[in-house]
Design a protein around this motif. Structure first.
Motif, PDB file in Angstrom:
ATOM      1  N   UNK A   1       0.829  -1.202   0.000  1.00 39.77           N
ATOM      2  CA  UNK A   1       0.000   0.000   0.000  1.00 39.77           C
ATOM      3  C   UNK A   1       0.865   1.255   0.000  1.00 39.77           C
ATOM      4  N   UNK A   2       1.866   1.280   0.846  1.00 41.96           N
ATOM      5  CA  UNK A   2       2.740   2.458   0.923  1.00 41.96           C
ATOM      6  C   UNK A   2       3.486   2.694  -0.391  1.00 41.96           C
ATOM      7  N   UNK A   3       4.005   1.635  -0.988  1.00 41.13           N
ATOM      8  CA  UNK A   3       4.702   1.770  -2.280  1.00 41.13           C
ATOM      9  C   UNK A   3       3.717   2.197  -3.362  1.00 41.13           C
ATOM     10  N   UNK A   4       2.523   1.590  -3.341  1.00 34.61           N
ATOM     11  CA  UNK A   4       1.508   1.899  -4.352  1.00 34.61           C
ATOM     12  C   UNK A   4       1.079   3.361  -4.300  1.00 34.61           C
ATOM     13  N   UNK A   5       0.980   3.915  -3.116  1.00 37.84           N
ATOM     14  CA  UNK A   5       0.615   5.331  -2.976  1.00 37.84           C
ATOM     15  C   UNK A   5       1.808   6.241  -3.242  1.00 37.84           C
TER      16      UNK A   5
ATOM     17  N   UNK B   1      -4.165   3.624  -5.191  1.00 39.91           N
ATOM     18  CA  UNK B   1      -5.112   2.636  -4.662  1.00 39.91           C
ATOM     19  C   UNK B   1      -5.394   1.566  -5.723  1.00 39.91           C
ATOM     20  N   UNK B   2      -5.550   1.991  -6.973  1.00 37.39           N
ATOM     21  CA  UNK B   2      -5.779   1.025  -8.063  1.00 37.39           C
ATOM     22  C   UNK B   2      -4.600   0.063  -8.188  1.00 37.39           C
ATOM     23  N   UNK B   3      -3.385   0.604  -8.151  1.00 34.97           N
ATOM     24  CA  UNK B   3      -2.202  -0.250  -8.219  1.00 34.97           C
ATOM     25  C   UNK B   3      -2.191  -1.245  -7.064  1.00 34.97           C
ATOM     26  N   UNK B   4      -2.494  -0.785  -5.876  1.00 33.14           N
ATOM     27  CA  UNK B   4      -2.527  -1.658  -4.698  1.00 33.14           C
ATOM     28  C   UNK B   4      -3.532  -2.801  -4.886  1.00 33.14           C
ATOM     29  N   UNK B   5      -4.725  -2.482  -5.378  1.00 30.84           N
ATOM     30  CA  UNK B   5      -5.748  -3.521  -5.571  1.00 30.84           C
ATOM     31  C   UNK B   5      -5.289  -4.593  -6.552  1.00 30.84           C
TER      32      UNK B   5
END
Length: 159
Positions: free
Chosen positions: A9-13, A63-67
């Motif tokens: 999540x942290x990397x994705x954001x 958020x999309x990347x994280x999902x």
């Protein structure tokens, strides 16, 4: 939340926000000088709109990347290809700022933003079977870049 999901999540954001910071650094010094002197179409938003809009879009992208990143593996889709498309569009996002503002080239900006728009649409297409939510989260980004493509083309034509 498991530790690896928190890191994801942290990397994705952070990745899109960092890309935005790089693009913003290239853009910032030209807003009140070079860009201010360009002829713009009547539908050009005021400069203050761009920062908040892009910040929200970068968060949605993250958020999309994280999902997609944390979705379970499946033979029905290719997560690697989807994530590669995401990174390509993110690089093209930064490239547009460098070309349009850094090189002060609206026509090269048109080429860069068209490539960006195509990459975004491909990313949405590849995200959709993995996570419909992720694909929907990229819809405002695709719409904004569509508008930005029209704006960029109009600026290039007027100058």
């Amino acid at each position: 939340m498991k530790n690896h999901k928190l890191i994801a999540l942290l990397i994705s954001l952070a990745a899109p926000l960092l890309a935005g910071a790089v693009g913003g650094a290239v853009t910032y010094s030209h807003i009140t000088s070079w860009y201010a002197e360009l002829a713009k179409p009547v539908f050009s938003p005021p400069n203050w709109v761009f920062g908040p809009v892009w910040t929200m879009l970068y968060i949605l992208m993250g958020v999309a990347l994280y999902l997609v990143w944390t979705a379970p593996k499946s033979k029905k889709y290719n997560k690697t290809k989807a994530m590669q498309a995401f990174w390509v569009q993110l690089a093209l996002n930064v490239l547009w700022s460098v070309v349009f503002f850094g090189l002060q080239s609206p026509w090269l900006g048109v080429i860069a933003i068209l490539a960006l728009l195509i990459a975004i649409l491909l990313t949405v297409q590849l995200f959709q079977p993995i996570s419909k939510k992720a694909a929907y989260l990229l819809a405002p980004y695709a719409l904004w870049v569509s508008f930005a493509t029209i704006l960029n083309t109009a600026v290039a034509s007027l100058n």
